[in-house]
Design a protein around this motif. Sequence first.
Motif, mmCIF file in Angstrom:
data_model
loop_
_atom_site.group_PDB
_atom_site.id
_atom_site.type_symbol
_atom_site.label_atom_id
_atom_site.label_comp_id
_atom_site.label_asym_id
_atom_site.label_seq_id
_atom_site.Cartn_x
_atom_site.Cartn_y
_atom_site.Cartn_z
ATOM 1 N N LYS A 164 0.832 -1.206 0.000
ATOM 2 C CA LYS A 164 0.000 0.000 0.000
ATOM 3 C C LYS A 164 0.867 1.257 0.000
ATOM 4 O O LYS A 164 0.578 2.222 -0.707
ATOM 5 C CB LYS A 164 -0.933 0.002 1.212
ATOM 6 N N LYS A 165 1.951 1.241 0.771
ATOM 7 C CA LYS A 165 2.859 2.396 0.824
ATOM 8 C C LYS A 165 3.559 2.624 -0.511
ATOM 9 O O LYS A 165 3.810 3.764 -0.892
ATOM 10 C CB LYS A 165 3.919 2.185 1.909
ATOM 11 N N GLU A 166 3.882 1.542 -1.212
ATOM 12 C CA GLU A 166 4.627 1.646 -2.465
ATOM 13 C C GLU A 166 3.747 2.037 -3.651
ATOM 14 O O GLU A 166 4.252 2.585 -4.631
ATOM 15 C CB GLU A 166 5.314 0.318 -2.771
ATOM 16 N N MET A 167 2.454 1.747 -3.578
ATOM 17 C CA MET A 167 1.556 2.017 -4.705
ATOM 18 C C MET A 167 0.915 3.393 -4.578
ATOM 19 O O MET A 167 0.669 3.880 -3.477
ATOM 20 C CB MET A 167 0.434 0.981 -4.759
ATOM 21 N N LYS A 168 0.634 3.980 -5.729
ATOM 22 C CA LYS A 168 -0.165 5.201 -5.737
ATOM 23 C C LYS A 168 -1.594 4.817 -5.397
ATOM 24 O O LYS A 168 -1.997 3.673 -5.561
ATOM 25 C CB LYS A 168 -0.107 5.859 -7.106
ATOM 26 N N GLU A 169 -2.378 5.774 -4.936
ATOM 27 C CA GLU A 169 -3.747 5.492 -4.472
ATOM 28 C C GLU A 169 -4.596 4.826 -5.555
ATOM 29 O O GLU A 169 -5.319 3.869 -5.279
ATOM 30 C CB GLU A 169 -4.418 6.780 -3.981
ATOM 31 N N GLU A 170 -4.503 5.310 -6.777
ATOM 32 C CA GLU A 170 -5.300 4.736 -7.859
ATOM 33 C C GLU A 170 -4.909 3.276 -8.126
ATOM 34 O O GLU A 170 -5.774 2.418 -8.292
ATOM 35 C CB GLU A 170 -5.111 5.561 -9.128
ATOM 36 N N ALA A 171 -3.616 3.003 -8.123
ATOM 37 C CA ALA A 171 -3.134 1.634 -8.343
ATOM 38 C C ALA A 171 -3.548 0.731 -7.182
ATOM 39 O O ALA A 171 -3.914 -0.431 -7.391
ATOM 40 C CB ALA A 171 -1.622 1.621 -8.514
ATOM 41 N N TRP A 172 -3.491 1.246 -5.969
ATOM 42 C CA TRP A 172 -3.891 0.470 -4.795
ATOM 43 C C TRP A 172 -5.365 0.095 -4.871
ATOM 44 O O TRP A 172 -5.746 -1.039 -4.610
ATOM 45 C CB TRP A 172 -3.594 1.245 -3.511
ATOM 46 N N GLN A 173 -6.223 1.045 -5.227
ATOM 47 C CA GLN A 173 -7.656 0.778 -5.336
ATOM 48 C C GLN A 173 -7.937 -0.269 -6.412
ATOM 49 O O GLN A 173 -8.774 -1.152 -6.227
ATOM 50 C CB GLN A 173 -8.436 2.065 -5.635
ATOM 51 N N GLU A 174 -7.225 -0.181 -7.525
ATOM 52 C CA GLU A 174 -7.381 -1.173 -8.589
ATOM 53 C C GLU A 174 -6.942 -2.556 -8.105
ATOM 54 O O GLU A 174 -7.588 -3.560 -8.386
ATOM 55 C CB GLU A 174 -6.554 -0.758 -9.802
ATOM 56 N N PHE A 175 -5.849 -2.594 -7.346
ATOM 57 C CA PHE A 175 -5.329 -3.857 -6.815
ATOM 58 C C PHE A 175 -6.312 -4.499 -5.845
ATOM 59 O O PHE A 175 -6.611 -5.687 -5.952
ATOM 60 C CB PHE A 175 -3.981 -3.611 -6.127
ATOM 61 N N ILE A 176 -6.830 -3.729 -4.884
ATOM 62 C CA ILE A 176 -7.722 -4.316 -3.878
ATOM 63 C C ILE A 176 -9.090 -4.670 -4.438
ATOM 64 O O ILE A 176 -9.809 -5.477 -3.865
ATOM 65 C CB ILE A 176 -7.870 -3.439 -2.609
ATOM 66 N N ASN A 177 -9.453 -4.070 -5.557
ATOM 67 C CA ASN A 177 -10.727 -4.405 -6.190
ATOM 68 C C ASN A 177 -10.568 -5.459 -7.276
ATOM 69 O O ASN A 177 -11.558 -5.930 -7.818
ATOM 70 C CB ASN A 177 -11.373 -3.156 -6.778
#
Length: 59
Positions: free
Chosen positions: A19-32
């Motif tokens: 989560k710290k390494e990813m940008k917010e948009e990439a994190w949201q895409e990953f968790i979804n």
Amino acid sequence: MLHSWTTGVEMYKYVQNLKKEMKEEAWQEFINGKGANLVSTAILAKESENRVLIIFKWK
């Protein structure tokens, strides 16, 4: 197929680092998307010292 053992605590730390390494948009895409099961399991097991088996499958 590949597998690995870890603890719930270590899995949660790994997810927090992602989560710290990813940008917010990439994190949201990953968790979804492809990371949904990993993240939900890590959150449920975040205080557990029990071993967790992770199985990786190639697509």
